[in-house]
Design an enzyme around this catalytic site. Structure first.
Site, short mmCIF file in Angstrom:
data_model
loop_
_atom_site.label_atom_id
_atom_site.label_comp_id
_atom_site.label_asym_id
_atom_site.label_seq_id
_atom_site.Cartn_x
_atom_site.Cartn_y
_atom_site.Cartn_z
N LYS A 148 -57.95 -84.34 -9.61
CA LYS A 148 -58.53 -83.80 -8.37
C LYS A 148 -57.39 -83.55 -7.37
CE LYS A 148 -57.34 -87.36 -6.03
NZ LYS A 148 -56.40 -87.18 -4.90
N ILE A 161 -49.01 -91.35 -11.46
CA ILE A 161 -50.39 -91.70 -11.76
C ILE A 161 -50.69 -91.70 -13.26
CG2 ILE A 161 -51.30 -89.34 -11.65
CD1 ILE A 161 -53.76 -90.49 -10.24
N ARG A 211 -40.38 -81.02 -16.33
CA ARG A 211 -39.48 -79.89 -16.16
C ARG A 211 -38.02 -80.28 -16.36
NH1 ARG A 211 -42.38 -76.69 -11.09
NH2 ARG A 211 -43.93 -75.62 -12.39
#
Length: 389
Positions: free
Chosen positions: A123, A40, A63
């Site tokens: 969100k 996204i 990571r």
């Protein structure tokens, strides 16, 4: 068809980055750090930042160091980081956009705030209301800006939708119904199916509650009348689908019944046709009209607001891609919901009054409502991070 419209947004943002050249940056732009290499990121933060004169793509973290370097090259970040800790520890970064899995929102948002960064947080705000309250305390203690990224609320179409609802000629609101589904289904193995990462349809498709509460200007509903989950086959704690009816009380103290429906595994029509027409939307019935906001989640791609007069049966349609009652002369028709959101966020960070804002109270109320629906459905709340205890 939530996955489809997200894909279209990615393509649209990429195209706009070519059609509309990036503006010259300010002398001392704010430096953006992106926490994670989530899909996204491009639509939600990277391309909007490219087109904003007062923000610089400074660093991206993963990571995996190789992934971070690859993303930095692809999107022309100045730096890459092989850990989230390294990014939030960099004193040069002003703003952190966080798109890690739901269950990690509290941890990394709180750490970024403690490190003195402003935070734009995807969100849902946190895993549950307890985490939401603790995160707000952290933001207030830090003195930094924290906002939940309900991007759709920043688009001119959302503001026109609310303006229509507030027109007295339509009368009081009687009921609402909001829906968000995915056909084809969210792929097996996706993090949205993982309970420990705060997965579930109500968590991922929390837009339906955002649509509803925005339309009603409402907080936490006094009562969840009913809630029925369709548990995932691999883990009954995860809701593959959720349907609930809530009793809201408006600011003028009258009751409204609201239905929400989310489904990460929506069946195809007649078993053979994907429901490509079923975009995230909300219908609001008032005393005199029925008002339908189609594709409320991504109105920059396509939307309409249908207003049907109940007496005559006639329907008129409106669209609003720029301007509107709040942005007025600001904004451009090709701006996405995410670009409008970033405009408001930068205004807030710079000490200017934003055109629209998602307050801490609204984010806490959103998580409290989600918790109440889960309780009514007899599913467990999403787990609380040990850092929030």
């Amino acid at each position: 068809m939530a996955l489809a419209i997200q894909t279209i947004t990615f393509a649209q943002q990429y195209t706009n980055s070519w059609l509309h050249p990036a503006p010259k940056k300010a002398d001392q732009p704010l430096k953006l750090g992106v926490l994670s290499s989530a899909q996204i990121n491009a639509a939600a933060a990277i391309h909007p930042a490219e087109s904003h004169p007062d923000i610089l793509l400074y660093g991206i973290a993963s990571r995996d160091n190789a992934t971070a370097k690859s993303q930095a090259r692809k999107y022309r970040f100045m730096k890459s980081y092989g850990s989230y800790e390294e990014l939030i520890s960099d004193p040069a970064i002003d703003i952190v956009y966080i798109s890690v899995p739901n269950g990690l929102h509290f941890e990394w948002a709180s750490k970024a705030l403690d490190a003195g960064k402003h935070v734009l947080l995807e969100k849902p705000f946190t895993s549950n209301a307890a985490e939401a309250k603790r995160l707000v305390e952290c933001a207030e203690r830090s003195g930094k800006i924290l906002e939940e990224a309900f991007h759709w609320q920043f688009h001119p179409a959302a503001h026109r939708f609310r303006e229509i609802l507030e027109d007295e000629k339509h009368g009081k609101i009687i009921r609402t119904r909001a829906i968000m589904t995915s056909t084809p289904e969210i792929p097996a193995g996706d993090i949205r199916w993982q309970y420990d990462l705060a997965g579930g349809s109500l968590m991922d498709m929390t837009y339906v509650l955002s649509f509803t509460r925005f339309a009603l200007k409402a907080g936490v509903p006094p009562k969840v009348i009913s809630a029925k989950a369709r548990p995932a086959t691999h883990d009954p704690r995860v809701d593959s689908a959720m349907e609930a009816t809530l009793l809201f009380k408006t600011q003028t103290m009258y009751d409204v019944h609201s239905t929400i429906y989310t489904d990460m595994k929506r069946g195809w029509a007649m078993g053979i046709v994907p429901r490509f027409w079923e975009l995230p939307s909300i219908e609001v019935e008032t005393e005199k009209s029925t008002i339908y906001f189609y594709n409320a989640m991504m109105p920059h791609i396509y939307h309409y607001i249908g207003i049907t007069d109940k007496a005559s049966g006639r329907t008129k349609y409106e669209k609003c891609y720029s301007g509107g009652p709040q942005w007025k002369e600001r904004g451009k028709p090709h701006w996405s919901t995410y670009r409008y959101q970033l405009e408001a966020f930068i205004d807030k960070v710079r000490g200017r009054e934003p055109v629209h804002w998602v307050t801490h109270g609204e984010s806490v109320a959103q998580m409290e409502t989600i918790d109440d629906v889960y309780r009514k459905s007899e599913l467990p709340l999403r787990p609380t991070s040990t850092l929030a205890m």
